[in-house]
Write a protein that holds these residues in place. Structure first.
Motif, PDB file in Angstrom:
ATOM      1  N   GLU A 239       1.916 -12.088  -0.088  1.00  0.00           N
ATOM      2  CA  GLU A 239       1.941 -11.839  -1.533  1.00  0.00           C
ATOM      3  C   GLU A 239       0.513 -11.689  -2.086  1.00  0.00           C
ATOM      4  OE1 GLU A 239       4.572 -11.472  -3.418  1.00  0.00           O
ATOM      5  OE2 GLU A 239       3.464 -11.357  -5.307  1.00  0.00           O
ATOM      6  N   LEU A 240      -0.353 -12.586  -1.655  1.00  0.00           N
ATOM      7  CA  LEU A 240      -1.736 -12.553  -2.154  1.00  0.00           C
ATOM      8  C   LEU A 240      -2.464 -11.293  -1.675  1.00  0.00           C
ATOM      9  CD1 LEU A 240      -2.616 -16.332  -1.603  1.00  0.00           C
ATOM     10  CD2 LEU A 240      -2.318 -15.189  -3.805  1.00  0.00           C
ATOM     11  N   ARG A 241      -2.197 -10.892  -0.443  1.00  0.00           N
ATOM     12  CA  ARG A 241      -2.821  -9.666   0.078  1.00  0.00           C
ATOM     13  C   ARG A 241      -2.295  -8.451  -0.680  1.00  0.00           C
ATOM     14  NH1 ARG A 241      -2.664 -10.871   6.647  1.00  0.00           N
ATOM     15  NH2 ARG A 241      -4.633 -12.022   6.747  1.00  0.00           N
ATOM     16  N   LYS A 242      -1.024  -8.495  -0.981  1.00  0.00           N
ATOM     17  CA  LYS A 242      -0.428  -7.377  -1.730  1.00  0.00           C
ATOM     18  C   LYS A 242      -1.093  -7.271  -3.112  1.00  0.00           C
ATOM     19  CE  LYS A 242       3.723  -6.232  -4.116  1.00  0.00           C
ATOM     20  NZ  LYS A 242       4.802  -6.944  -4.776  1.00  0.00           N
ATOM     21  N   GLU A 243      -1.253  -8.399  -3.747  1.00  0.00           N
ATOM     22  CA  GLU A 243      -1.882  -8.407  -5.072  1.00  0.00           C
ATOM     23  C   GLU A 243      -3.316  -7.888  -5.015  1.00  0.00           C
ATOM     24  OE1 GLU A 243       0.690 -12.210  -6.711  1.00  0.00           O
ATOM     25  OE2 GLU A 243      -1.500 -12.306  -6.839  1.00  0.00           O
ATOM     26  N   ALA A 244      -3.946  -8.087  -3.862  1.00  0.00           N
ATOM     27  CA  ALA A 244      -5.328  -7.626  -3.697  1.00  0.00           C
ATOM     28  C   ALA A 244      -5.377  -6.179  -3.184  1.00  0.00           C
ATOM     29  CB  ALA A 244      -6.058  -8.557  -2.738  1.00  0.00           C
ATOM     30  N   GLY A 245      -4.220  -5.565  -3.017  1.00  0.00           N
ATOM     31  CA  GLY A 245      -4.155  -4.176  -2.581  1.00  0.00           C
ATOM     32  C   GLY A 245      -4.296  -3.981  -1.085  1.00  0.00           C
ATOM     33  N   ASP A 246      -4.101  -5.054  -0.330  1.00  0.00           N
ATOM     34  CA  ASP A 246      -4.236  -4.962   1.130  1.00  0.00           C
ATOM     35  C   ASP A 246      -2.846  -4.802   1.758  1.00  0.00           C
ATOM     36  OD1 ASP A 246      -4.736  -5.242   3.811  1.00  0.00           O
ATOM     37  OD2 ASP A 246      -5.502  -7.295   3.707  1.00  0.00           O
ATOM     38  N   ALA A 247      -2.347  -3.576   1.750  1.00  0.00           N
ATOM     39  CA  ALA A 247      -0.978  -3.326   2.229  1.00  0.00           C
ATOM     40  C   ALA A 247      -0.840  -3.612   3.724  1.00  0.00           C
ATOM     41  CB  ALA A 247      -0.590  -1.887   1.928  1.00  0.00           C
ATOM     42  N   LYS A 248      -1.879  -3.236   4.460  1.00  0.00           N
ATOM     43  CA  LYS A 248      -1.825  -3.445   5.913  1.00  0.00           C
ATOM     44  C   LYS A 248      -1.786  -4.956   6.230  1.00  0.00           C
ATOM     45  CE  LYS A 248      -4.334  -2.043  10.025  1.00  0.00           C
ATOM     46  NZ  LYS A 248      -5.646  -1.589  10.491  1.00  0.00           N
TER      47      LYS A 248
END
Lengths: 428, 226
Positions: free
Chosen positions: B191-200
């Motif tokens: 979730e946190l990576r997604k929020e930071a735009g890190d889809a991979k």
């Protein structure tokens, strides 16, 4: 007054003994690599003459006593000269109480545990060690423990011990060994000794690997607790490196005079016969030891393996004894968590899913995963389990300490289960 | 007559009390010549262990309710006081975070012990989440470098907007060393990576979550939004 000449003779004798011992060890280690075509004559290598006196090591006995506490020898052994560990830390007393139904737990729990307690039920007492054993052997055994008792699961832990600490412990254990007068030396005819060994019932309890098939006339006057006596009886092939030659005849004739709590009963033989049996034990040609095979590593299972199964079959039964949760055990998470047996705290908690996943403190005291790959790609946890098999086969891996420490290696199927679980991503 | 008797009785009782105070009996005399220890059984020991089993089995709210019933003042206790408090607070704090500050325990916790736990108002939910952060920080301080506590702390921190960055820092550090100790931890990291735009990175964390989780639902909330 001592003159220089006897002193130099003594030094020469001790040096010769040491060299002979070194040569003998070398031949013993090399022997397994010999091919199957080796003739029986070549395999039965006559050993060097037994050492005439106990070989003492120049260790610090007082420091050795301190080390008994550091390495917590009193967690398993009686007769250490330091008070036994409390019950909750004493591996053997705890197991014995469980088996006897005396441990404070519900009947259902006791019944469950009793089925699992197959190891560390009997451990030899260290009382009167010095009156029987050679200090140099004790030192070597501490550094490189191996299976001595065929009917007992090998349970001496591979400690993280320096040569100097091993020497000091050996010095401590043998410091009070010279109170008894020396007995007659082993002597006579090996064939005659062998015959006496067979007819006087020594094989009732003892195995003597390497000398071929031995007939046994069972003794009717054996120890009261025969089963326990058999489990504690060592394989006599090691007697020549362990036993003091100036005590072995007395040991055969009147063992309680050297170690009052021994289960070994006096042998119904004359002093001359005892000397011949001792001569056979110490000098009979020995075949090379048959190395224990390392079981093949099994491929990962094709079915799904969840944590619950790994926990039930492996972690809960075995690992948790040393890698527990200190929060539920009055702060003592066991030697593999809060420290013990001379090991620094590793803080490895194998009692829950998140505990396993939280890893351990590595040699540099940094947190590391138990699933991290070793140089050959094996997860660290699996590598430790495999290393125990290698240790049992006499090929310890200096890089990885075998686990479970001081317990029999896990069956290959259990290691396969753990490896499968890891390969599947460690499902909860 | 009746008054006189009751007066005499009072005098006798008073004398008895006085002598009891004046002549302090030894422990041995206290029970007629025998010493008998007062047995005190702390039922919370078994209770907390039972709650932990529920927690491990995924019954997080039930575990939280058990803890609150056993220790109604748990929010005011210090984790350093005893390991029972510490273990209870860990469970409760994680349960609070997974329930977004509103524990669904109305049926299991009596009125007098509910406090703000039900999270009926926004303010109550904030209070609960703040407490959860503070409680796990204390446990983390006590445990010193325990990845399982750090994973839980990060999970709680991620529920408070101003702490999200810290949560990600903790989880990234643990993930790098393969020490994220729960599937929920990976779900939060995703979730946190997604929020930071890190889809991979999100995909990788979700894969780890899916491999570890007993139920796919643990990772689904994050997955659905991706």
């Amino acid at each position: 007054m001592f003159s220089a000449r006897p002193c130099s003779k003594l030094v020469a004798v001790v040096l010769s003994c040491w060299l002979l011992g070194a040569c003998r060890n070398e031949s013993r280690e090399r022997a397994p690599s010999e091919g199957p075509a080796t003739s029986e004559r070549a395999r039965l290598t006559p050993p060097p003459a037994p050492l005439p006196v106990a070989v003492q090591v120049a260790g610090n006995a007082a420091h050795g006593k301190e080390l008994m506490r550091k390495y917590e020898c009193n967690r398993c052994h009686d007769g250490t000269g330091v008070p036994p560990a409390p019950l909750e830390q004493h591996c053997v007393h705890c197991h014995q109480d469980i088996l006897a139904g005396k441990f404070k737990a519900s009947a259902s729990k006791l019944a469950k545990w009793q089925k699992n307690v197959t190891s560390v039920r009997d451990i030899p007492s260290l009382a009167a060690t010095g009156s029987r054993f050679r200090a140099d052997w004790i030192e070597r055994f501490l550094l490189d423990p191996h299976d001595l008792r065929p009917a007992l699961a090998q349970s001496m832990p591979r400690l993280k011990i320096s040569a100097s600490d091993a020497r000091d412990i050996a010095a401590y254990l043998t410091a009070t060994g010279d109170s008894a007068a020396p007995s007659v030396q082993p002597s006579g005819d090996v064939t005659q000794g062998r015959e006496l060994f067979e007819t006087k019932g020594c094989g009732t309890c003892h195995r003597f690997s390497g000398v071929g098939e031995l007939a046994t006339v069972p003794r009717a006057d054996g120890p009261v607790d025969q089963q326990r006596a058999v489990s504690l009886a060592p394989d006599l092939r090691y007697a020549r490196e362990r036993f003091r030659t100036d005590r072995i005849v007395r040991w055969i004739l009147a063992p309680q005079s050297l170690k009052p709590d021994t289960l070994m009963t006096p042998s119904p033989v004359s002093e001359r016969e005892a000397a011949e049996i001792a001569h056979f034990i110490l000098t009979a040609p020995l075949a090379a030891p048959v190395p224990k095979p390392v079981p093949a590593r099994l491929p990962p299972l094709p079915r799904k393996v969840a944590f619950e199964e790994v926990n039930e079959r492996v972690l809960m039964k075995t690992c948790r004894h040393c890698h527990g949760n200190p929060d539920v055990a009055l702060g003592d998470g066991g030697p593999g968590n809060t420290g013990g047996f001379g090991f620094a705290p590793r803080r490895l908690n194998l009692s829950s899913y998140s505990g396993v996943a939280a890893g351990l403190l590595d040699e540099q005291q940094q947190r590391a995963s138990v699933f991290a790959k070793t140089s050959d790609g094996t997860p660290r946890l699996v590598a430790a389990l495999l290393a125990r098999h290698a240790e049992e086969a006499g090929k310890p891996n200096p890089e990885v300490r075998g686990m479970p420490l001081g317990l029999p290696a896990l069956p290959a199927e259990d290691i396969q289960l753990v490896e499968t679980w890891i390969a599947q991503g460690r499902p909860k | 007559m009746k008054t006189r008797i009751s007066k005499s009785l009072m005098v006798v009782v008073a004398a008895g009390c006085f002598s009891a105070l004046a002549v302090e009996p030894s422990e041995a005399r206290a029970c007629g010549g025998e010493w008998a220890p007062e047995v005190y059984i702390d039922h919370r020991i078994q209770g907390v262990a039972r709650a932990e089993k529920m927690f491990e089995a995924g019954k997080v709210d039930q575990a939280a309710a058990t803890v609150i019933r056993m220790m109604p003042h748990i929010a005011t206790l210090k984790a350093s006081r005893s390991t029972l408090v510490e273990r209870s607070q860990r469970m409760l704090a994680v349960a609070v975070a997974r329930a977004d500050g509103a524990l669904p325990v109305a049926e299991e916790v009596p009125d007098y012990a509910r406090g703000t736990w039900l999270g009926a108002k926004d303010a109550d939910r904030q209070t609960n989440l703040s407490w959860a952060v503070s409680a796990l920080r204390q446990v983390d301080e006590l445990k010193k470098d325990d990845p399982s506590v750090q994973t839980e702390l990060a999970e709680v921190l991620a529920k408070v907007p101003e702490h999200k960055k810290e949560a990600r820092t903790i989880l990234e550090s643990l993930a790098q060393r393969d020490l994220v100790s729960t599937p929920e931890g990976y779900a939060v990291l995703a979730e946190l990576r997604k929020e930071a735009g890190d889809a991979k990175g999100q995909k990788v964390a979700l894969e780890r979550c899916a491999a570890m989780a007993k139920s796919a639902a643990v990772c689904r909330s994050t997955e659905a939004q991706s």
